[in-house]
Each structure stands twice: as structure tokens, then as C-alpha cells.
Design an enzyme around this catalytic site. Sequence first.
Site, PDB file in Angstrom:
ATOM      1  N   MET A   1      47.357  42.300  44.382  1.00 41.72           N
ATOM      2  CA  MET A   1      47.587  41.377  45.672  1.00 41.72           C
ATOM      3  C   MET A   1      46.056  40.988  46.889  1.00 41.72           C
ATOM      4  SD  MET A   1      50.300  38.481  46.080  1.00 41.72           S
ATOM      5  CE  MET A   1      50.822  38.479  44.718  1.00 41.72           C
TER       6      MET A   1
ATOM      7  N   TYR B   1      48.599  50.984  42.085  1.00 44.37           N
ATOM      8  CA  TYR B   1      49.501  51.382  40.382  1.00 44.37           C
ATOM      9  C   TYR B   1      48.550  52.190  39.450  1.00 44.37           C
ATOM     10  CZ  TYR B   1      51.980  46.985  42.947  1.00 44.37           C
ATOM     11  OH  TYR B   1      51.987  46.136  44.544  1.00 44.37           O
TER      12      TYR B   1
ATOM     13  N   LYS C   1      31.047  20.949  44.138  1.00 49.58           N
ATOM     14  CA  LYS C   1      31.914  20.503  43.965  1.00 49.58           C
ATOM     15  C   LYS C   1      32.852  21.690  44.337  1.00 49.58           C
ATOM     16  CE  LYS C   1      29.904  22.060  39.804  1.00 49.58           C
ATOM     17  NZ  LYS C   1      29.711  21.215  38.575  1.00 49.58           N
TER      18      LYS C   1
HETATM   19  C1  PLP Z   1      28.002  21.726  37.752  1.00 50.56           C
HETATM   20  C2  PLP Z   1      27.311  20.764  37.861  1.00 50.56           C
HETATM   21  C3  PLP Z   1      25.823  20.479  38.382  1.00 50.56           C
HETATM   22  C4  PLP Z   1      25.134  21.711  39.441  1.00 50.56           C
HETATM   23  O1  PLP Z   1      25.466  23.251  38.609  1.00 50.56           O
HETATM   24  P1  PLP Z   1      25.390  24.430  39.079  1.00 50.56           P
HETATM   25  O2  PLP Z   1      24.655  25.099  37.888  1.00 50.56           O
HETATM   26  O3  PLP Z   1      26.255  24.926  39.608  1.00 50.56           O
HETATM   27  O4  PLP Z   1      23.771  24.088  39.273  1.00 50.56           O
HETATM   28  C5  PLP Z   1      25.386  19.589  38.312  1.00 50.56           C
HETATM   29  N1  PLP Z   1      25.571  18.856  36.961  1.00 50.56           N
HETATM   30  C6  PLP Z   1      26.836  18.812  36.732  1.00 50.56           C
HETATM   31  C7  PLP Z   1      27.134  17.692  35.473  1.00 50.56           C
HETATM   32  C8  PLP Z   1      27.507  19.465  37.304  1.00 50.56           C
HETATM   33  O5  PLP Z   1      29.027  19.984  36.752  1.00 50.56           O
END
Ligand code: PLP
Length: 359
Positions: free
Chosen positions: A303, A255, A34
Amino acid sequence: MRATKAIVRRSALTHNLERARALAPTGRVMAVIKANAYGHGAIEVARTLAPEVDAFAVAMLEEAIELRKAGVESPVLILEGVEGDHDLHEALARNCWLMMHRESSVKRLCETRLDTKATVWLKYDTGMHRLGMDRAATVKAVESLAGQPQVQGAPVLCTHLACADDQESRTTPGQVSAARELAKKHRLPLSAANSAGVLFWPDSHADWNRPGYMLFGNCPSGHPDPSSVGLQPAMRLVSEIMALRHLRPGESVGYGQRWTARRPTLIGTIPIGYGDGYPRHAPDGTPVFIRGARAPLAGVVTMDMITIDLTDVGGVEVGEPVELWGENVSVNEVAKYAGTIGYELLAGLTRRVPLKYVD
Ligand SMILES: *Cc1c(COP(=O)(O)O)cnc(C)c1O
């Protein structure tokens, strides 16, 4: 071309995947990619890992579609499930697996006429209390899915561990045993382990394991050294020195003049900033790696640029390569300085940073 880029080593990805498999050899591996594969580029990561994994997981339908459009054919589970008939049909047409985390989604699936059979995972909430159904609702879902012609086989029972990154956690064993008990009772395949489960909680290993962060070569506990758990960082975020200047004692940088020289100082400017995803909260002293040594951040992150104190690093010239995080300074370490976690830094890289793949 701007010198700032993220170099992703494919062989590190496959090494880490093999590591996850070796730790939990009896389960199948679902690689969680993801958020653009935690900033590493979902399409290229999926192409690299496809021959090694049993399935992928993403958070939402749009991420799955991106993979399908790029020709990735492995199964893809949508961790947050889908809402509405349109997305349900789209997900199934694209051969995605569905997480069902609410009774209403299960009901909808049972009532919808489908051309293809849906592969269903059921989210059982054993203590995370973010998504998922309690025990009674999960049992009800299992019963209503049984024998449904539009469902492919038995659903996978899935739970998510809230505290597995803490090796002393007292919550994790309870979550695992609750999930195991229900899976056993209804003879369902089980999935519980994320990266921390794979690394630290052998009891959480089950029919499917779901590592994400560890595949990118970083320890989910926040430990600064990934080699301590046999992992190799897949990303090196690099840039170059673009300017140098000498400061006299009493002169300040950047800054708000947050950092002031106490001695004759060499300041180097690097073209990376929070517009790229380098954390704006990084304090003075946050390390970067240059010429085989560490040099501290001096002055606020802007930035587009940061400034570092190079006084103790000999012989630096304009054009000198710099690592912001990677093999020499881990992303967990930078995150700790900035008061966050490596996950956020990786997922927060912006599209201004090109991804280059090697190996
Ligand atoms: C993000 C996620 C994972 C993976 O988690 P990690 O800590 O990156 O290994 C697994 N299961 C679900 C439901 C997640 O949302």
C-alpha cells in the site's frame, strides 16, 4: 515532507496542445480534462491551457462546477450530459454546453422554459455503443431542436471512435464516414476525433477535435515513446530511496516472499504504493529510473512502499531521487508491465500524491 510527488510541467501541456493543433489545424480544439485532467489536476491544467483552447470537456457536471468555482470561464462541455431539471438549470447557469445522448433528454430540453440559450451537442452512436442515438433518433433530435428558442444555433454532431488507437482498425473509417454523411446532410458542425483520431486518422479531423490523453504527453496507442509522435510527458511521478539493505542469496523481499535474491543483492525501498496509485499488479522487473539507469521492481507492491533491486546501479544512497514514470520510463511502459493502460494509472493517482507545477 514525503518525497513522493507528481511534478507537472506546464510547458509540456502547451507543447502537446500545439502539437494537437498542428496535426488538425482547421478544427477547433476541445481539451478533454475529465477525471481531474487524467490525474494532472483539472484546475491548474485548465488555467494553463485556457488561453490556448477553444473549449474544455469534462465527463460530468460536478467536474464542470469545480472549474467554474476556480474561475475558469472557457466553455465546458459535459460529455455525459445532465439528468433532471435541477442539473439542467445548474449546468446552464454555469454556462456549460450539453451533450444530448438520449431522445428523452432532447425532449426534456425542448419542453423546459429556460432563461439562457443552451449550446447543444448531439451524440450520434456510430459503433461505440456506449452512449448516443442511432441515425434515425439523431435525425429526429436534429429536427426537434431546429427552431427551438432555447437552443443556441445548430447542434454539433458528435461521435466517439471505438478503435482509433489501432492504426489498422477497420471500424474507424466506417464510423467517420457515417458521421460525415449525417453532418453534411443536415449542415451540422462535426466532432469525431479523440487523441488517437487527431494523431492517426486525418479523415476524422473535423470542426471540433477532442484530444485528452495526448495533451498529457502520452501516446494513446500504448507506444512507450511519446517523442515518436512529437509529444512530451507532462508528469513525472517521483520519490526517493528511503532505506537500503543487503540481502544474501536465498533471502526474500516483502509479502509472500515473491522475490528471492539469487546473488548478493542491494534492495532499495521507495515510499510509494498502491495507496498512491502505483499499480499493485506491477510484476517483478517493472522498471524505475534512478541515477541515469533502470532498476527492476523486486517483490510485491504494497500500500505504501515498493522495493527495487539496485545491485546493478552503482553508488545509491538513501535520499537518492527516483522516477516512477515520466520522461525516462513512460507511463505506457509501466502500464504494459502491470497489464493495464497509461490512462488508468494517471487517472488512478490518489490525493495522497501532491501535484507540483513547474515552468
Ligand atoms: C475521454 C473522451 C475523449 C478523449 O479521449 P482521449 O483518448 O483521452 O483523447 C474524447 N471524447 C469523449 C467522448 C471522451 O469520453
